[in-house]
Design a protein around this motif. Structure first.
Motif, PDB file in Angstrom:
ATOM      1  N   ASP A  42       0.865  -1.176   0.000  1.00  0.00           N
ATOM      2  CA  ASP A  42       0.000   0.000   0.000  1.00  0.00           C
ATOM      3  C   ASP A  42       0.907   1.233   0.000  1.00  0.00           C
ATOM      4  O   ASP A  42       1.712   1.411   0.916  1.00  0.00           O
ATOM      5  N   GLU A  44       1.648   4.827   0.529  1.00  0.00           N
ATOM      6  CA  GLU A  44       1.023   5.927   1.282  1.00  0.00           C
ATOM      7  C   GLU A  44       1.578   7.311   0.947  1.00  0.00           C
ATOM      8  O   GLU A  44       0.825   8.234   0.737  1.00  0.00           O
ATOM      9  N   GLN A  69      -2.685   5.342  -4.092  1.00  0.00           N
ATOM     10  CA  GLN A  69      -3.826   6.210  -3.793  1.00  0.00           C
ATOM     11  C   GLN A  69      -3.959   7.275  -4.873  1.00  0.00           C
ATOM     12  O   GLN A  69      -2.963   7.693  -5.474  1.00  0.00           O
ATOM     13  N   HIS A  99      -5.356   1.927  -4.059  1.00  0.00           N
ATOM     14  CA  HIS A  99      -5.425   1.919  -2.597  1.00  0.00           C
ATOM     15  C   HIS A  99      -6.541   2.898  -2.225  1.00  0.00           C
ATOM     16  O   HIS A  99      -6.373   4.116  -2.363  1.00  0.00           O
ATOM     17  N   HIS A 136      -7.596   1.702   2.388  1.00  0.00           N
ATOM     18  CA  HIS A 136      -6.753   2.470   3.299  1.00  0.00           C
ATOM     19  C   HIS A 136      -7.537   2.672   4.592  1.00  0.00           C
ATOM     20  O   HIS A 136      -8.637   3.205   4.564  1.00  0.00           O
ATOM     21  N   ARG A 137      -6.980   2.209   5.702  1.00  0.00           N
ATOM     22  CA  ARG A 137      -7.617   2.322   7.013  1.00  0.00           C
ATOM     23  C   ARG A 137      -9.102   1.923   6.999  1.00  0.00           C
ATOM     24  O   ARG A 137      -9.983   2.728   7.300  1.00  0.00           O
TER      25      ARG A 137
HETATM   26 ZN    ZN Z   1      -3.110   2.704   3.575  1.00  0.00          ZN
END
Ligand code: ZN
Length: 248
Positions: A42, A44, A69, A99, A136-137
């Protein structure tokens, strides 16, 4: 002993996994697969660190999944430079995925359209097939939903991930999850004993955590900030000729 989160440590971990498992692609896993190791990243904060890790993995002769992302505030996936790097990562044989940052999602009921929309946008900019995603989270409710979408692999699908309430403990899981989230090993360190103990494992390694030299948490963030400042400075210098820094 190598530095924590150095490329040398990463290489040791990969050798260890390879000794016990075939590292395969998410698309090769089905409900009948008895034994597998899948690896995802992932991404970030830094496409550059993802790119460097992808090159390292290339020398280690493995292919993994890089999830980027498009809604974070730390990098623009669609800059020329980043598109070039992502295409190169893909060219090495790694898979590219989304992501999913939930920031602009109004309700979980709309999650399917949200993912389909974002992966299409990504595909159109990158001109690379996007066939997978990770959250993500993710809140618990989202993991419990076990989202399944046509043509898109969810790395938290029940083929690869077993949802368990914390109060029920994480022992006796059929699918082991090993992650370096928050620059630490909350689900256990991937040593030979741990890797040997499970027949199905999903690994999540965050590229921002890994560098050639290897740093503990606060120094890692410091080195990441320094890299970002250098990149920003070079960008501004390239874009305009009145760039100037205060004299010391
Ligand atoms: Zn993440």
């Amino acid at each position: 002993m190598s530095n924590p989160f150095s490329y040398s440590e990463y290489s040791q971990i990969i050798h260890c996994i390879k000794k016990q498992h075939n590292i395969i692609d998410y698309s090769e896993v089905n409900v009948d697969t008895k034994r597998f190791a899948v690896i995802r990243h992932d991404v970030e904060f830094s496409v550059e660190r993802a790119y460097n890790l992808a090159k390292l993995e290339n020398t280690l002769q493995i292919n993994t999944s890089y999830m980027f992302q498009i809604r974070n505030n730390a990098y623009n996936l669609f800059s020329n430079e980043n598109i070039r790097m992502v295409r190169e990562i893909n060219g090495m044989g790694h898979k590219i995925g989304l992501h999913v940052h939930l920031g602009m999602l109004d309700s979980l009921a709309e999650i399917n359209q949200y993912i389909v929309h974002d992966s299409k946008v990504m595909e159109s900019f990158l001109q690379i097939p996007i066939d997978r995603f990770s959250f993500h989270r993710p809140p618990k409710e989202l993991l419990k939903m076990n989202v399944k979408l046509e043509g898109l692999i969810n790395s938290y699908e029940d083929r690869f991930f077993e949802f368990r309430e914390e109060e029920d403990g994480f022992e006796s899981l059929q699918i082991k999850y090993i992650s370096d989230s928050r620059h630490t090993w909350n689900y256990g360190y991937p040593d030979e004993k741990t890797i040997k103990a499970d027949s199905k494992i999903q690994f999540l390694f965050h590229p921002y955590s890994w560098t050639e030299y290897g740093y503990e948490n606060s120094l890692n963030f410091q080195s990441l900030k320094d890299e970002k400042v250098t990149i920003f400075t070079n960008t501004v210098k390239t874009e305009c000729n009145h760039f100037s820094e205060p004299s010391q």
